[in-house]
Design a protein around this motif. Structure first.
Motif, mmCIF file in Angstrom:
data_model
loop_
_atom_site.group_PDB
_atom_site.id
_atom_site.type_symbol
_atom_site.label_atom_id
_atom_site.label_comp_id
_atom_site.label_asym_id
_atom_site.label_seq_id
_atom_site.Cartn_x
_atom_site.Cartn_y
_atom_site.Cartn_z
ATOM 1 N N GLN A 65 32.599 50.433 26.415
ATOM 2 C CA GLN A 65 32.292 50.262 27.833
ATOM 3 C C GLN A 65 32.961 49.027 28.424
ATOM 4 O OE1 GLN A 65 28.324 48.888 28.886
ATOM 5 N NE2 GLN A 65 28.233 50.306 30.622
ATOM 6 N N THR A 66 32.980 47.938 27.663
ATOM 7 C CA THR A 66 33.599 46.710 28.161
ATOM 8 C C THR A 66 35.064 46.927 28.508
ATOM 9 O OG1 THR A 66 32.099 45.299 26.887
ATOM 10 C CG2 THR A 66 34.175 44.327 27.590
ATOM 11 N N SER A 67 35.784 47.551 27.603
ATOM 12 C CA SER A 67 37.209 47.808 27.830
ATOM 13 C C SER A 67 37.416 48.720 29.030
ATOM 14 C CB SER A 67 37.842 48.430 26.588
ATOM 15 O OG SER A 67 37.790 47.536 25.493
ATOM 16 N N HIS A 68 36.598 49.752 29.154
ATOM 17 C CA HIS A 68 36.743 50.694 30.265
ATOM 18 C C HIS A 68 36.476 50.017 31.601
ATOM 19 C CE1 HIS A 68 35.830 54.292 27.365
ATOM 20 N NE2 HIS A 68 37.050 53.792 27.222
ATOM 21 N N LEU A 69 35.415 49.213 31.678
ATOM 22 C CA LEU A 69 35.073 48.542 32.931
ATOM 23 C C LEU A 69 36.145 47.530 33.325
ATOM 24 C CD1 LEU A 69 31.229 47.958 32.448
ATOM 25 C CD2 LEU A 69 32.321 49.523 34.072
ATOM 26 N N ALA A 72 39.215 49.254 34.639
ATOM 27 C CA ALA A 72 38.994 49.791 35.979
ATOM 28 C C ALA A 72 38.811 48.698 37.025
ATOM 29 C CB ALA A 72 37.772 50.706 35.975
ATOM 30 N N GLY A 73 38.755 47.436 36.571
ATOM 31 C CA GLY A 73 38.543 46.330 37.492
ATOM 32 C C GLY A 73 37.147 46.284 38.056
ATOM 33 N N SER A 74 36.173 46.824 37.313
ATOM 34 C CA SER A 74 34.818 46.928 37.844
ATOM 35 C C SER A 74 33.758 46.292 36.950
ATOM 36 C CB SER A 74 34.475 48.408 38.079
ATOM 37 O OG SER A 74 34.618 49.167 36.880
ATOM 38 N N HIS A 75 34.176 45.446 36.005
ATOM 39 C CA HIS A 75 33.170 44.777 35.174
ATOM 40 C C HIS A 75 32.483 43.704 36.025
ATOM 41 C CE1 HIS A 75 31.089 42.806 31.934
ATOM 42 N NE2 HIS A 75 31.587 43.677 31.047
ATOM 43 N N PRO A 127 24.463 36.741 34.496
ATOM 44 C CA PRO A 127 25.316 37.823 33.999
ATOM 45 C C PRO A 127 24.590 39.158 34.074
ATOM 46 C CG PRO A 127 25.475 35.916 32.559
ATOM 47 C CD PRO A 127 24.368 35.618 33.533
ATOM 48 N N SER A 128 25.308 40.191 34.468
ATOM 49 C CA SER A 128 24.670 41.485 34.717
ATOM 50 C C SER A 128 24.458 42.305 33.455
ATOM 51 C CB SER A 128 25.507 42.295 35.718
ATOM 52 O OG SER A 128 25.600 41.624 36.945
ATOM 53 N N ILE A 129 25.532 42.514 32.694
ATOM 54 C CA ILE A 129 25.419 43.374 31.514
ATOM 55 C C ILE A 129 25.892 42.681 30.251
ATOM 56 C CG2 ILE A 129 25.610 45.483 32.875
ATOM 57 C CD1 ILE A 129 28.520 45.700 32.000
ATOM 58 N N ARG A 133 29.782 35.294 31.453
ATOM 59 C CA ARG A 133 30.674 35.623 32.557
ATOM 60 C C ARG A 133 32.020 34.987 32.230
ATOM 61 N NH1 ARG A 133 26.338 33.492 36.865
ATOM 62 N NH2 ARG A 133 26.453 31.868 35.294
ATOM 63 N N VAL A 134 33.112 35.681 32.539
ATOM 64 C CA VAL A 134 34.444 35.179 32.204
ATOM 65 C C VAL A 134 35.329 35.220 33.448
ATOM 66 C CG1 VAL A 134 36.493 35.454 30.761
ATOM 67 C CG2 VAL A 134 34.228 35.988 29.822
ATOM 68 N N VAL A 135 36.010 34.117 33.692
ATOM 69 C CA VAL A 135 36.978 34.025 34.791
ATOM 70 C C VAL A 135 38.343 33.694 34.193
ATOM 71 C CG1 VAL A 135 37.663 32.777 36.875
ATOM 72 C CG2 VAL A 135 35.236 33.273 36.452
ATOM 73 N N VAL A 136 39.328 34.532 34.466
ATOM 74 C CA VAL A 136 40.709 34.305 34.034
ATOM 75 C C VAL A 136 41.534 33.963 35.270
ATOM 76 C CG1 VAL A 136 42.794 35.354 33.070
ATOM 77 C CG2 VAL A 136 40.551 35.843 32.046
ATOM 78 N N ILE A 137 42.315 32.903 35.199
ATOM 79 C CA ILE A 137 43.260 32.567 36.269
ATOM 80 C C ILE A 137 44.664 32.613 35.682
ATOM 81 C CG2 ILE A 137 43.978 30.874 37.979
ATOM 82 C CD1 ILE A 137 41.180 29.820 38.104
#
Length: 338
Positions: A65-69, A72-75, A127-129, A133-137
């Motif tokens: 699920q993590t990879s799929h979300l 899709a840009g929806s995690h 964090p939701s799921i 939480r991860v932020v990449v710049i």
């Protein structure tokens, strides 16, 4: 995203910090462009966001699920900041085909402060799921000054369970206040064997001559080498080396090359050629045992300057190729006079 082949040390450092519960809240992934730092950031994010923290995320694609979300840009617990479209036309193209469809000249010069501000809703909630939480710049070098100052506030008082992964090609140019609040993880160029393995995996139709040319052009950077896959780099290298050996006094090779690379359909080959020429000239000068080094270095410097400005200033491609070829030919002329 490029493979992590050769970056086992970086994987080990990151995982050990996680396993020991000493994972720093902000990491600068530092190294030359094209080494796979953005790919590492993506896989590290998948590892952190995965409920089971599966280490396989660092070595292969995991179908969950993590990879799929993320794909899709929806995690809900993941954000990535990159340079956005330059204008309305480019924004429509990005909406229709994705941001990765945009060419370099279609992107804004910087990551804007507005993009940093859009992170605040993420920080204002739990964090939701995932447990993180991860932020990449990608890349923080592109962050405008006001955006960097806005980000600094989050690095100074990091939201709980939030990890920042900051890709940087020139970390020495970052604000000292940002560098001081991050742990630096440095990435090194791959060796020739690793480059060959990666190219065979990513471009299986290449023959060994083409792979050898791409390994030389990549100089340890898989991203750089992969940009040249469709450029027929082995042929261009052979022509360039022939010009440097012979001088091409009748201009036959120079003229033919300029004509071929000036066609609109040849744009990728043209860009590969002008990027490659200064390196080929430098290799020739280093291997030359002649005494006329000052003249040769002057030719190399002119070629480097011309190659750097050709695309940004939209210079005539045929004239650029002919002049670069002439500068290469002058190395042979220099050798004969010595």
């Amino acid at each position: 995203m490029t493979s992590f082949l050769g970056h086992e040390k970086q994987q080990r450092i990151f995982r050990q910090a996680f396993d020991k519960s000493t994972l720093h809240h902000a990491w600068i992934l530092a190294g030359d462009q094209g080494l796979g730092k953005a790919g590492f950031a993506e896989q590290a994010a998948k590892f952190l966001l995965d409920a089971n923290h599966d280490p396989d995320h660092f070595s292969k694609q995991v179908d969950n699920q993590t990879s799929h979300l993320m794909a899709a840009g929806s995690h809900p617990d993941f954000r990535i900041l990159k340079r956005g479209p330059k204008g309305d036309k480019e924004e429509k193209k990005a909406r229709d085909h994705g941001l990765d469809s945009l060419e370099e000249q279609e992107l804004a010069r910087n990551i804007k402060i507005a993009q940093v501000r859009l992170l605040q809703p993420l920080f204002n909630s739990q964090p939701s799921i995932s447990s993180y939480r991860v932020v990449v710049i990608d890349a923080i070098d592109d962050l405008e000054r006001s955006g960097a100052n806005a980000l600094l506030k989050n690095l100074e008082e990091p939201p709980k369970n939030t990890i920042f992964l900051l890709v940087s090609h020139t970390p020495e140019r970052l604000l000292p206040t940002i560098r001081s609040r991050c742990q630096v993880l440095r990435f090194d160029p791959l060796d020739d064997e690793q480059m060959q393995q990666l190219l065979r995996e990513k471009a299986p139709k290449l023959d060994e001559v083409e792979i050898a040319a791409l390994v030389a052009a990549g100089e340890g950077s898989p991203g750089r080498a992969l940009r040249f896959v469709d450029a027929g780099l082995a042929e261009l290298d052979d022509i360039a080396k022939a010009i440097m050996r012979s001088g091409d006094n009748n201009n036959a090779l120079k003229t033919d090359l300029a004509r071929k690379l000036s066609l609109k359909a040849a744009t990728p080959r043209y860009q590969a050629f002008i990027e490659r020429v200064p390196n080929l000239m430098a290799q020739h000068i280093k291997s030359s045992d002649q005494s006329d080094k000052i003249r040769q270095i002057d030719c190399w410097r002119e070629a480097s300057d011309l190659a750097a400005m050709a695309v940004p200033k939209a210079l005539d491609s045929q004239s650029v190729v002919f002049r670069l070829s002439s500068l290469m030919g002058s190395l042979a002329q220099s050798d004969r006079r010595a």
